[in-house]
Design a protein around this motif. Structure first.
Motif, short mmCIF file in Angstrom:
data_model
loop_
_atom_site.label_atom_id
_atom_site.label_comp_id
_atom_site.label_asym_id
_atom_site.label_seq_id
_atom_site.Cartn_x
_atom_site.Cartn_y
_atom_site.Cartn_z
N SER A 52 -34.20 -6.29 -50.17
CA SER A 52 -33.49 -7.15 -49.23
C SER A 52 -32.10 -6.61 -48.94
CB SER A 52 -33.40 -8.56 -49.80
OG SER A 52 -32.71 -9.40 -48.90
N MET A 55 -32.31 -3.51 -46.75
CA MET A 55 -32.57 -3.84 -45.35
C MET A 55 -31.31 -4.37 -44.68
SD MET A 55 -36.35 -5.55 -45.31
CE MET A 55 -36.70 -5.31 -43.58
N ARG A 67 -38.71 -5.81 -36.74
CA ARG A 67 -39.01 -7.23 -36.91
C ARG A 67 -40.40 -7.42 -37.50
NH1 ARG A 67 -36.79 -7.28 -31.74
NH2 ARG A 67 -38.84 -7.64 -30.80
N ALA A 70 -40.39 -6.50 -41.29
CA ALA A 70 -39.73 -7.54 -42.09
C ALA A 70 -40.61 -8.79 -42.19
CB ALA A 70 -38.37 -7.89 -41.50
#
Length: 144
Positions: A52, A55, A67, A70
């Motif tokens: 996380s 990213m 997108r 994720a």
């Protein structure tokens, strides 16, 4: 670090006993999620936090591909807590995604482990083992 390959069986409720060597590593919590090549990834909560943060630190890219990656990654995550005997329950949606029925293989891959349908794992290894044997060490870390 997760290493080794372990042939195992799912029970009728979709439960799987983690290898003894993995249990201490996931004692503080873990997630399972959709992985590439139709397997399931198992990650420690620390590894999820690292991913996380990585990213978030990346240059902003609001592309459709970013997108999608994720959403598929974080959206498919299921927090799992092994029971006292080291068993986890794999939700039906993830079992279906990975084609898991009864015979499975858990494969340690450094910072994660993967859960494969045994027949799919055997086919994957058969297809790529010769290519792996022929790889040059260039670009790969060596221990010599």
């Amino acid at each position: 670090m997760f290493v080794g390959s372990y042939p195992l069986r799912l029970d009728e409720k979709g439960r799987l006993a983690l290898p003894v060597r993995f249990r201490d590593q996931v004692a503080d919590g873990m997630v399972i999620k959709k992985g590439q090549e139709r397997c399931i990834y198992g990650l420690t909560m620390n590894r999820v936090a690292e991913q996380s943060a990585a990213m978030a630190a990346m240059a902003p890219s609001d592309t459709a591909r970013a997108r999608m990656a994720a959403r598929m990654s974080f959206g498919s995550m299921v927090e799992i807590e092994p029971d006292k005997t080291g068993r986890i329950t794999i939700p039906a949606s993830l079992r279906e995604y990975a084609g898991l029925d009864r015979d499975v293989v858990i494969v340690g891959v450094d910072t994660r482990f993967e859960i494969w349908d045994a027949a799919n794992w055997e086919a994957y290894v058969a297809e790529l083992e010769a290519a792996y044997a022929d790889l040059e060490s260039e670009g790969m870390p060596t221990l010599s």
